[in-house]
Design a protein around this motif. Structure first.
Motif, PDB file in Angstrom:
ATOM      1  N   UNK A  72       0.862  -1.190   0.000  1.00 13.69           N
ATOM      2  CA  UNK A  72       0.000   0.000   0.000  1.00 13.69           C
ATOM      3  C   UNK A  72       0.893   1.233   0.000  1.00 13.69           C
ATOM      4  N   UNK A  73       0.325   2.394  -0.327  1.00 13.26           N
ATOM      5  CA  UNK A  73       1.107   3.639  -0.266  1.00 13.26           C
ATOM      6  C   UNK A  73       1.540   4.002   1.154  1.00 13.26           C
ATOM      7  N   UNK A  74       0.909   3.394   2.149  1.00 15.69           N
ATOM      8  CA  UNK A  74       1.226   3.705   3.546  1.00 15.69           C
ATOM      9  C   UNK A  74       2.281   2.789   4.152  1.00 15.69           C
ATOM     10  N   UNK A  75       2.876   1.922   3.379  1.00 13.76           N
ATOM     11  CA  UNK A  75       3.922   1.029   3.894  1.00 13.76           C
ATOM     12  C   UNK A  75       5.294   1.607   3.564  1.00 13.76           C
ATOM     13  N   UNK A  76       5.802   2.464   4.454  1.00 19.55           N
ATOM     14  CA  UNK A  76       7.109   3.062   4.260  1.00 19.55           C
ATOM     15  C   UNK A  76       7.770   3.341   5.606  1.00 19.55           C
ATOM     16  N   UNK A  77       9.069   3.553   5.555  1.00 19.90           N
ATOM     17  CA  UNK A  77       9.838   3.885   6.756  1.00 19.90           C
ATOM     18  C   UNK A  77      11.032   4.737   6.348  1.00 19.90           C
ATOM     19  N   UNK A  78      11.491   5.558   7.289  1.00 21.53           N
ATOM     20  CA  UNK A  78      12.713   6.336   7.112  1.00 21.53           C
ATOM     21  C   UNK A  78      13.644   5.947   8.244  1.00 21.53           C
ATOM     22  N   UNK A  79      14.867   5.581   7.908  1.00 24.81           N
ATOM     23  CA  UNK A  79      15.854   5.131   8.881  1.00 24.81           C
ATOM     24  C   UNK A  79      17.057   6.063   8.859  1.00 24.81           C
ATOM     25  N   UNK A  88       4.800  17.097  12.455  1.00 25.75           N
ATOM     26  CA  UNK A  88       4.447  16.746  11.076  1.00 25.75           C
ATOM     27  C   UNK A  88       4.034  15.280  10.927  1.00 25.75           C
ATOM     28  N   UNK A  89       4.618  14.411  11.731  1.00 31.79           N
ATOM     29  CA  UNK A  89       4.356  12.978  11.627  1.00 31.79           C
ATOM     30  C   UNK A  89       3.516  12.462  12.794  1.00 31.79           C
ATOM     31  N   UNK A  90       2.647  13.303  13.332  1.00 37.61           N
ATOM     32  CA  UNK A  90       1.801  12.939  14.472  1.00 37.61           C
ATOM     33  C   UNK A  90       1.105  11.600  14.212  1.00 37.61           C
ATOM     34  N   UNK A  91       1.102  10.752  15.247  1.00 39.53           N
ATOM     35  CA  UNK A  91       0.481   9.417  15.248  1.00 39.53           C
ATOM     36  C   UNK A  91       1.254   8.370  14.463  1.00 39.53           C
ATOM     37  N   UNK A  92       2.412   8.713  13.901  1.00 38.66           N
ATOM     38  CA  UNK A  92       3.280   7.693  13.351  1.00 38.66           C
ATOM     39  C   UNK A  92       4.145   7.178  14.499  1.00 38.66           C
ATOM     40  N   UNK A  93       4.990   6.235  14.220  1.00 37.79           N
ATOM     41  CA  UNK A  93       5.794   5.591  15.258  1.00 37.79           C
ATOM     42  C   UNK A  93       7.269   5.861  15.046  1.00 37.79           C
ATOM     43  N   UNK A 146      11.513   6.087  11.595  1.00 38.21           N
ATOM     44  CA  UNK A 146      10.144   6.570  11.526  1.00 38.21           C
ATOM     45  C   UNK A 146       9.324   5.526  10.779  1.00 38.21           C
ATOM     46  N   UNK A 147       8.213   5.101  11.376  1.00 40.29           N
ATOM     47  CA  UNK A 147       7.412   4.015  10.816  1.00 40.29           C
ATOM     48  C   UNK A 147       5.945   4.414  10.708  1.00 40.29           C
ATOM     49  N   UNK A 148       5.288   3.929   9.685  1.00 41.23           N
ATOM     50  CA  UNK A 148       3.851   4.159   9.551  1.00 41.23           C
ATOM     51  C   UNK A 148       3.101   3.151  10.427  1.00 41.23           C
ATOM     52  N   UNK A 149       1.874   3.474  10.808  1.00 41.37           N
ATOM     53  CA  UNK A 149       1.069   2.523  11.589  1.00 41.37           C
ATOM     54  C   UNK A 149       0.887   1.189  10.863  1.00 41.37           C
ATOM     55  N   UNK A 150       0.833   1.219   9.536  1.00 40.53           N
ATOM     56  CA  UNK A 150       0.648  -0.014   8.771  1.00 40.53           C
ATOM     57  C   UNK A 150       1.814  -0.972   8.974  1.00 40.53           C
ATOM     58  N   UNK A 151       3.037  -0.459   9.088  1.00 41.24           N
ATOM     59  CA  UNK A 151       4.179  -1.331   9.361  1.00 41.24           C
ATOM     60  C   UNK A 151       4.135  -1.855  10.778  1.00 41.24           C
ATOM     61  N   UNK A 207       1.501  -2.344  12.591  1.00 44.35           N
ATOM     62  CA  UNK A 207       0.407  -3.316  12.694  1.00 44.35           C
ATOM     63  C   UNK A 207       0.833  -4.711  12.255  1.00 44.35           C
ATOM     64  N   UNK A 208       1.912  -4.819  11.527  1.00 42.67           N
ATOM     65  CA  UNK A 208       2.407  -6.117  11.085  1.00 42.67           C
ATOM     66  C   UNK A 208       3.282  -6.757  12.160  1.00 42.67           C
ATOM     67  N   UNK A 209       2.998  -6.403  13.407  1.00 46.23           N
ATOM     68  CA  UNK A 209       3.695  -6.953  14.576  1.00 46.23           C
ATOM     69  C   UNK A 209       5.175  -6.625  14.598  1.00 46.23           C
ATOM     70  N   UNK A 210       5.542  -5.455  14.072  1.00 43.71           N
ATOM     71  CA  UNK A 210       6.923  -5.007  14.162  1.00 43.71           C
ATOM     72  C   UNK A 210       7.199  -4.641  15.609  1.00 43.71           C
ATOM     73  N   UNK A 211       8.239  -5.182  16.152  1.00 45.75           N
ATOM     74  CA  UNK A 211       8.548  -5.008  17.563  1.00 45.75           C
ATOM     75  C   UNK A 211       9.997  -4.543  17.696  1.00 45.75           C
ATOM     76  N   UNK A 212      10.308  -3.716  18.699  1.00 44.08           N
ATOM     77  CA  UNK A 212      11.697  -3.281  18.874  1.00 44.08           C
ATOM     78  C   UNK A 212      12.685  -4.443  18.978  1.00 44.08           C
ATOM     79  N   UNK A 213      12.274  -5.552  19.572  1.00 42.66           N
ATOM     80  CA  UNK A 213      13.198  -6.681  19.723  1.00 42.66           C
ATOM     81  C   UNK A 213      13.585  -7.289  18.377  1.00 42.66           C
TER      82      UNK A 213
END
Length: 166
Positions: free
Chosen positions: A79-86, A125-130, A149-154, A156-162
């Protein structure tokens, strides 16, 4: 007016202006976003595309963002909402890179000296993102600081800090 009085008044004014400037934290969010959206004038040093599965671009020492590297990852097939900036080894507070003063702590992971924290952004600017921030070891065992920086869609796929510590 004597020289000492003039010096004191000038010093006081400069101190007040300096303190006012310190009250405003840096905000690299718009500059960082310009890289992700292709508006930056600098070309990426890596521009990798695996069809529509994954697009990854990386800039080394990007102008306007104090970090060793900035990576943009995008999964348009999902989806267009599946992105991240590292960001790799950024110099500054995590909130400065995303223009946020409110980082709402969610969870943390620790393993063998590595630490990764996860937050939800409460403003900016990125309020409610992770945001994930921490120190991880690379393959050679050297520690690097990461801010992601992660979108909620990422998330939601059970992405965890560990997941970043393995």
């Amino acid at each position: 007016m004597n020289t000492l009085a003039r010096f004191s008044r000038t010093t006081l004014a400069a101190t007040a202006l300096g303190a006012a400037g310190l009250a405003q934290a840096a905000d690299y969010s718009k500059t960082m976003w310009s890289y992700a959206t292709g508006q930056a004038k600098t070309k990426p040093v890596i521009d990798s595309r695996m069809g529509t599965e994954l697009i990854m671009q990386m800039w080394a020492q990007p102008a306007g963002v104090p970090t060793e590297a900035l990576m943009f990852m995008y999964m348009p097939k999902r989806s267009p909402e599946h992105w991240a900036i590292l960001l790799v080894n950024p110099k500054g507070k995590a909130g400065e890179f995303v223009g946020a003063r409110q980082l709402i702590f969610l969870k943390a992971a620790k393993k063998d000296g590595e630490v990764m924290n996860m937050y939800r952004l409460g403003d900016g600017m990125f309020k409610n993102l992770y945001l994930m921030e921490g120190n991880v070891k690379d393959r050679s065992g050297q520690m690097s600081r990461l801010v992601m920086l992660l979108t909620p869609q990422l998330v939601e796929q059970n992405l965890d800090p560990k997941d970043l510590l393995d």
